[in-house]
Design a protein around this motif. Structure first.
Motif, mmCIF file in Angstrom:
data_model
loop_
_atom_site.group_PDB
_atom_site.id
_atom_site.type_symbol
_atom_site.label_atom_id
_atom_site.label_comp_id
_atom_site.label_asym_id
_atom_site.label_seq_id
_atom_site.Cartn_x
_atom_site.Cartn_y
_atom_site.Cartn_z
ATOM 1 N N HIS A 249 -81.253 25.344 86.123
ATOM 2 C CA HIS A 249 -80.242 26.411 86.265
ATOM 3 C C HIS A 249 -80.871 27.771 86.555
ATOM 4 O O HIS A 249 -80.171 28.716 86.893
ATOM 5 C CB HIS A 249 -79.336 26.481 85.031
ATOM 6 N N SER A 252 -83.268 28.917 92.404
ATOM 7 C CA SER A 252 -82.418 29.185 93.562
ATOM 8 C C SER A 252 -82.315 27.960 94.465
ATOM 9 O O SER A 252 -81.375 27.842 95.246
ATOM 10 C CB SER A 252 -82.970 30.372 94.357
ATOM 11 N N PRO A 278 -71.364 22.229 83.639
ATOM 12 C CA PRO A 278 -70.674 23.422 84.157
ATOM 13 C C PRO A 278 -69.944 24.190 83.059
ATOM 14 O O PRO A 278 -69.313 23.608 82.176
ATOM 15 C CB PRO A 278 -69.692 22.829 85.170
ATOM 16 N N ARG A 285 -75.685 35.020 83.514
ATOM 17 C CA ARG A 285 -76.342 35.451 84.753
ATOM 18 C C ARG A 285 -77.278 36.623 84.471
ATOM 19 O O ARG A 285 -78.253 36.837 85.196
ATOM 20 C CB ARG A 285 -75.295 35.849 85.797
ATOM 21 N N HIS A 289 -79.843 33.182 84.840
ATOM 22 C CA HIS A 289 -79.262 31.885 85.188
ATOM 23 C C HIS A 289 -78.674 31.966 86.598
ATOM 24 O O HIS A 289 -77.700 32.683 86.839
ATOM 25 C CB HIS A 289 -78.170 31.502 84.192
ATOM 26 N N GLU A 290 -79.258 31.227 87.525
ATOM 27 C CA GLU A 290 -78.754 31.191 88.901
ATOM 28 C C GLU A 290 -77.458 30.387 88.986
ATOM 29 O O GLU A 290 -76.613 30.651 89.831
ATOM 30 C CB GLU A 290 -79.803 30.568 89.824
ATOM 31 N N ARG A 291 -77.330 29.370 88.125
ATOM 32 C CA ARG A 291 -76.173 28.496 88.162
ATOM 33 C C ARG A 291 -75.550 28.409 86.776
ATOM 34 O O ARG A 291 -76.265 28.331 85.778
ATOM 35 C CB ARG A 291 -76.578 27.081 88.620
ATOM 36 N N ILE A 294 -74.541 22.468 85.702
ATOM 37 C CA ILE A 294 -74.660 21.519 86.812
ATOM 38 C C ILE A 294 -73.774 20.318 86.515
ATOM 39 O O ILE A 294 -73.878 19.704 85.443
ATOM 40 C CB ILE A 294 -76.123 21.054 86.985
ATOM 41 N N THR A 298 -72.798 16.648 91.311
ATOM 42 C CA THR A 298 -73.817 17.433 92.015
ATOM 43 C C THR A 298 -75.198 16.861 91.746
ATOM 44 O O THR A 298 -76.001 16.684 92.673
ATOM 45 C CB THR A 298 -73.768 18.906 91.556
#
Length: 342
Positions: A249, A252, A278, A285, A289-291, A294, A298
């Motif tokens: 997470h 990039s 998710p 962020r 945390h880029e995401r 997950i 995915t």
């Protein structure tokens, strides 16, 4: 080769090694000659307690850098130790991949650890490591509040670690790679399972902290390395197990990292991924945390694109804390396997 060399080599082969190291007499002579010098023997003894760089050794042994560099070069050429570059630093450790390295371990096991010189070297090394650990601990403490805040949002770490151990099963692991090793906790958790392990991280301060923890835990078969998760300095088909614990997470380009993990896995090797499902905690962020988690669909697609087959998936939902409040981070574990035909 002199008769003395032959005698020493045969004596070592017959009397010191119960496993009969697969080593030619000429190779043994090279190794024995390299070790048969007081400073080089002291270096080898110091490396039994963990990795050191040239600067460390100059402080411990009180000798000049050029002289020690020459000794280290001879030991590397003889296959007794290995050198690993970490940014601008070069660390040295006893080789665990060569027959000469195993021979060094046999010889060092016979050393008198009560020798005054050995004791003094060990005390200086311990003092140096304590200083290094203090510096690393300061970094860890500065950032601990961030990690503690995130930990408070999901199931207890002990439950996550138990699930990791269960996912990998009881089979021994020959070579384990922990990508994004952080504090090196995974190397500690699975220490009884692997023969050899390396943890890789890009953060130098975290590596210093992990290295001190590994040294203190006495994990002689584990090392940590500075490295790029997108471009690992490891050979293809080298690892039996790769672990990616709470790292994807932050990335990039997770697919590229998974491709690298798949590349270094041997056919039949396994990848264990631990990350968040998710969620909608936007404030994370601010913690890089880029995401925001997950999803399994995915992850399944990513794994397939990397040539890996999902084996098991498990979700650890949040548990109630602070009265009736329920936190909202679910921890997911995915175990995947590289095809035997890869």
């Amino acid at each position: 080769m002199t008769y003395k060399d032959i005698f020493i080599s045969i004596a070592v082969m017959n009397d010191l090694s119960p496993t009969r190291l697969p080593l030619a007499t000429s190779q043994m002579v090279i190794a024995l000659k390299a070790a048969a010098e007081p400073t080089r023997l002291r270096i080898l003894l110091l490396l039994t307690s963990g990795e050191l760089n040239v600067k460390d050794l100059t402080q411990i042994l009180g000798q000049s850098q050029p002289r020690l560099s020459r000794h280290l070069k001879l030991l590397v050429e003889a296959g007794l130790i290995e050198r690993i570059r970490e940014g601008s630093w070069v660390y040295f450790h006893l080789s665990d991949r060569t027959a000469n390295g195993r021979l060094a371990s046999v010889l060092l096991a016979m050393a008198d650890l009560n020798d005054p010189i050995v004791i003094r070297d060990r005390e200086r090394a311990e003092h140096l490591k304590r200083d290094r650990e203090a510096i690393a601990q300061q970094y860890f403490e500065r950032h601990a509040s961030d990690w503690d805040q995130i930990r408070s949002l999901h199931v207890a770490e002990a439950e996550v670690e138990a699930a990791m151990s269960e996912a990998l099963g009881p089979a021994p692991i020959e070579f384990l790679v922990d990508l994004g090793t952080g504090t090196g906790r995974t190397l500690e958790l699975l220490a009884e399972r692997y023969q050899r392990a390396v943890g890789i991280d890009i953060n130098q301060a975290m590596l210093a902290y992990a290295r001190s923890k590994i040294d203190n835990a006495g994990l002689r078969n584990a090392q940590v390395r500075h490295g790029d998760i997108y471009n690992l300095a490891l050979m293809p088909d080298e690892a039996d197990v790769v672990v990616m614990h709470q790292i994807l997470h932050y990335l990039s380009d997770p697919q590229r990292a998974l491709d690298e993990a798949a590349r270094i896995l041997r056919p039949g090797g396994r990848l264990l991924i631990v990350d968040f499902a998710p969620h909608e905690l936007e404030f994370l962020r601010d913690h890089a945390h880029e995401r925001l988690g997950i999803g399994t669909d995915t992850m399944t697609n990513w794994l397939a694109d990397s040539g890996l087959k999902p084996v098991t998936t498990r979700h650890l939902p949040p548990s109630p804390q602070h009265g009736d409040k329920t936190d909202n981070l679910t921890v997911s574990l995915w175990l995947a396997e590289k095809s035997e035909a890869a």
